[in-house]
Write an enzyme that holds these catalytic residues in place. Sequence first.
Site, PDB file in Angstrom:
ATOM      1  N   HIS A   1       1.529 -41.123  60.404  1.00  0.00           N
ATOM      2  CA  HIS A   1       2.741 -40.832  59.628  1.00  0.00           C
ATOM      3  C   HIS A   1       3.590 -39.759  60.293  1.00  0.00           C
ATOM      4  CE1 HIS A   1      -0.152 -37.862  57.750  1.00  0.00           C
ATOM      5  NE2 HIS A   1       0.913 -37.061  57.809  1.00  0.00           N
TER       6      HIS A   1
ATOM      7  N   GLU B   1       3.111 -34.922  47.666  1.00  0.00           N
ATOM      8  CA  GLU B   1       3.484 -35.833  48.749  1.00  0.00           C
ATOM      9  C   GLU B   1       3.640 -37.260  48.266  1.00  0.00           C
ATOM     10  OE1 GLU B   1      -0.351 -34.921  50.839  1.00  0.00           O
ATOM     11  OE2 GLU B   1      -0.494 -37.091  50.771  1.00  0.00           O
TER      12      GLU B   1
ATOM     13  N   GLN C   1       5.878 -39.838  55.340  1.00  0.00           N
ATOM     14  CA  GLN C   1       5.284 -38.966  54.323  1.00  0.00           C
ATOM     15  C   GLN C   1       6.326 -37.914  53.927  1.00  0.00           C
ATOM     16  OE1 GLN C   1       2.500 -35.798  55.548  1.00  0.00           O
ATOM     17  NE2 GLN C   1       1.032 -36.669  54.115  1.00  0.00           N
TER      18      GLN C   1
ATOM     19  N   HIS D   1       5.995 -32.458  60.706  1.00  0.00           N
ATOM     20  CA  HIS D   1       4.877 -32.696  61.634  1.00  0.00           C
ATOM     21  C   HIS D   1       4.757 -34.179  61.946  1.00  0.00           C
ATOM     22  CE1 HIS D   1       2.774 -33.364  57.686  1.00  0.00           C
ATOM     23  NE2 HIS D   1       2.122 -34.281  58.365  1.00  0.00           N
TER      24      HIS D   1
ATOM     25  N   GLU E   1      -0.960 -33.370  63.457  1.00  0.00           N
ATOM     26  CA  GLU E   1      -2.097 -33.614  62.561  1.00  0.00           C
ATOM     27  C   GLU E   1      -2.891 -34.806  63.083  1.00  0.00           C
ATOM     28  OE1 GLU E   1      -0.772 -34.364  58.511  1.00  0.00           O
ATOM     29  OE2 GLU E   1      -2.657 -35.365  58.005  1.00  0.00           O
TER      30      GLU E   1
HETATM   31  C1  MC0 Z   1       5.534 -23.117  61.556  1.00  0.00           C
HETATM   32  N1  MC0 Z   1       5.944 -23.152  62.837  1.00  0.00           N
HETATM   33  C2  MC0 Z   1       6.232 -24.410  63.151  1.00  0.00           C
HETATM   34  C3  MC0 Z   1       5.974 -25.170  61.991  1.00  0.00           C
HETATM   35  N2  MC0 Z   1       5.537 -24.342  61.019  1.00  0.00           N
HETATM   36  N3  MC0 Z   1       6.655 -24.969  64.294  1.00  0.00           N
HETATM   37  C4  MC0 Z   1       6.867 -26.296  64.291  1.00  0.00           C
HETATM   38  N4  MC0 Z   1       6.650 -27.091  63.191  1.00  0.00           N
HETATM   39  C5  MC0 Z   1       6.209 -26.555  62.034  1.00  0.00           C
HETATM   40  N5  MC0 Z   1       5.986 -27.348  60.989  1.00  0.00           N
HETATM   41  C6  MC0 Z   1       6.081 -22.010  63.743  1.00  0.00           C
HETATM   42  C7  MC0 Z   1       7.013 -20.962  63.179  1.00  0.00           C
HETATM   43  O1  MC0 Z   1       8.346 -21.246  63.492  1.00  0.00           O
HETATM   44  C8  MC0 Z   1       6.546 -19.706  63.859  1.00  0.00           C
HETATM   45  O2  MC0 Z   1       7.062 -19.666  65.172  1.00  0.00           O
HETATM   46  C9  MC0 Z   1       5.047 -19.914  63.934  1.00  0.00           C
HETATM   47  O3  MC0 Z   1       4.827 -21.336  63.870  1.00  0.00           O
HETATM   48  C10 MC0 Z   1       4.325 -19.240  62.781  1.00  0.00           C
HETATM   49  O4  MC0 Z   1       4.897 -19.734  61.592  1.00  0.00           O
HETATM   50  P1  MC0 Z   1       4.885 -19.001  60.180  1.00  0.00           P
HETATM   51  O5  MC0 Z   1       5.970 -19.544  59.362  1.00  0.00           O
HETATM   52  O6  MC0 Z   1       4.806 -17.508  60.386  1.00  0.00           O
HETATM   53  O7  MC0 Z   1       3.600 -19.516  59.507  1.00  0.00           O
HETATM   54  P2  MC0 Z   1       2.069 -19.280  59.685  1.00  0.00           P
HETATM   55  O8  MC0 Z   1       1.716 -18.646  60.994  1.00  0.00           O
HETATM   56  O9  MC0 Z   1       1.594 -18.606  58.442  1.00  0.00           O
HETATM   57  O10 MC0 Z   1       1.594 -20.797  59.686  1.00  0.00           O
HETATM   58  C11 MC0 Z   1       1.929 -21.732  60.678  1.00  0.00           C
HETATM   59  C12 MC0 Z   1       0.873 -22.845  60.617  1.00  0.00           C
HETATM   60  C13 MC0 Z   1       0.876 -23.376  59.167  1.00  0.00           C
HETATM   61  C14 MC0 Z   1       1.253 -23.931  61.622  1.00  0.00           C
HETATM   62  C15 MC0 Z   1      -0.492 -22.252  60.988  1.00  0.00           C
HETATM   63  O11 MC0 Z   1       2.147 -23.924  58.834  1.00  0.00           O
HETATM   64  C16 MC0 Z   1      -0.204 -24.392  58.912  1.00  0.00           C
HETATM   65  O12 MC0 Z   1      -1.370 -24.043  58.671  1.00  0.00           O
HETATM   66  N6  MC0 Z   1       0.134 -25.698  58.968  1.00  0.00           N
HETATM   67  C17 MC0 Z   1      -0.859 -26.751  58.768  1.00  0.00           C
HETATM   68  C18 MC0 Z   1      -0.959 -27.123  57.323  1.00  0.00           C
HETATM   69  C19 MC0 Z   1       0.309 -27.788  56.775  1.00  0.00           C
HETATM   70  O13 MC0 Z   1       1.348 -27.781  57.442  1.00  0.00           O
HETATM   71  N7  MC0 Z   1       0.217 -28.301  55.529  1.00  0.00           N
HETATM   72  C20 MC0 Z   1       1.338 -29.006  54.901  1.00  0.00           C
HETATM   73  C21 MC0 Z   1       1.255 -30.468  55.125  1.00  0.00           C
HETATM   74  P3  MC0 Z   1       7.621 -18.320  65.822  1.00  0.00           P
HETATM   75  O14 MC0 Z   1       8.162 -18.734  67.147  1.00  0.00           O
HETATM   76  O15 MC0 Z   1       8.630 -17.779  64.868  1.00  0.00           O
HETATM   77  O16 MC0 Z   1       6.378 -17.427  65.965  1.00  0.00           O
HETATM   78  S1  MC0 Z   1      -0.190 -31.107  54.355  1.00  0.00           S
HETATM   79  C22 MC0 Z   1      -0.305 -32.712  54.828  1.00  0.00           C
HETATM   80  O17 MC0 Z   1       0.519 -33.201  55.532  1.00  0.00           O
HETATM   81  C23 MC0 Z   1      -1.522 -33.452  54.301  1.00  0.00           C
HETATM   82  C24 MC0 Z   1      -1.586 -33.394  52.824  1.00  0.00           C
HETATM   83  C25 MC0 Z   1      -1.692 -34.883  54.798  1.00  0.00           C
HETATM   84  O18 MC0 Z   1      -0.961 -35.344  55.683  1.00  0.00           O
HETATM   85  O19 MC0 Z   1      -2.623 -35.554  54.329  1.00  0.00           O
END
Ligand code: MC0
Length: 142
Positions: free
Chosen positions: A8, A44, A60, A84, A134
């Site tokens: 997705h 979602e 998604q 993503h 992912e």
């Molecule tokens: C954050 N950053 C991204 C981003 N989100 N870059 C590209 N795409 C994204 N989606 C970048 C920010 O710009 C920043 O860059 C750096 O990563 C740190 O971001 P932050 O805003 O300070 O956030 P953190 O560090 O607290 O978390 C970032 C992280 C988090 C990727 C670890 O978003 C995460 O754990 N994501 C995975 C879980 C997720 O996204 N869940 C929702 C979908 P700079 O350069 O400013 O440092 S759940 C889903 O989709 C499930 C249900 C499913 O498919 O089944």
Amino acid sequence: MLLSRIDHVGIAVASLAGTIPLYEEAFGLTVVHQEDNDRQGVREAMLLVNNGEAGSSYVQLLEPLREDSPVGKFLAKWGPGIHHIAYGVADIDSALAALTTIGFDLVNKTPVHGTAGSRIAFVHPKALGGVLTELVEAVEGH
Ligand code: MC0
């Protein structure tokens, strides 16, 4: 080959109710699954694009449940858009082990609960050229 398909594309939206009709109208897609994932802080909707031999592909749509969730923070920073990309894998445990061995930065070192009973894990966007990625091991039939 580690990846079997694009599972997705995750798109951050302010409101599912406001966005689903756009995909219905533009492409005739329909919502085949809707779920709240509290740990991920999202509501979602999965819209089926294609049922392929290697599994299905979806759009998604992701609405944040909380402002301090990943999608809530993403919306505040960039507004709505592609959040993503998710690739299908046959065996997520060996995929994560392979990525760990070659030194990739994983957000999830072990799989967590994803859509419709899937097992998922995220690779950090900094490790893949700015793209949050992912891996999905889907339940058979999804
Ligand atoms: C954050 N950053 C991204 C981003 N989100 N870059 C590209 N795409 C994204 N989606 C970048 C920010 O710009 C920043 O860059 C750096 O990563 C740190 O971001 P932050 O805003 O300070 O956030 P953190 O560090 O607290 O978390 C970032 C992280 C988090 C990727 C670890 O978003 C995460 O754990 N994501 C995975 C879980 C997720 O996204 N869940 C929702 C979908 P700079 O350069 O400013 O440092 S759940 C889903 O989709 C499930 C249900 C499913 O498919 O089944």
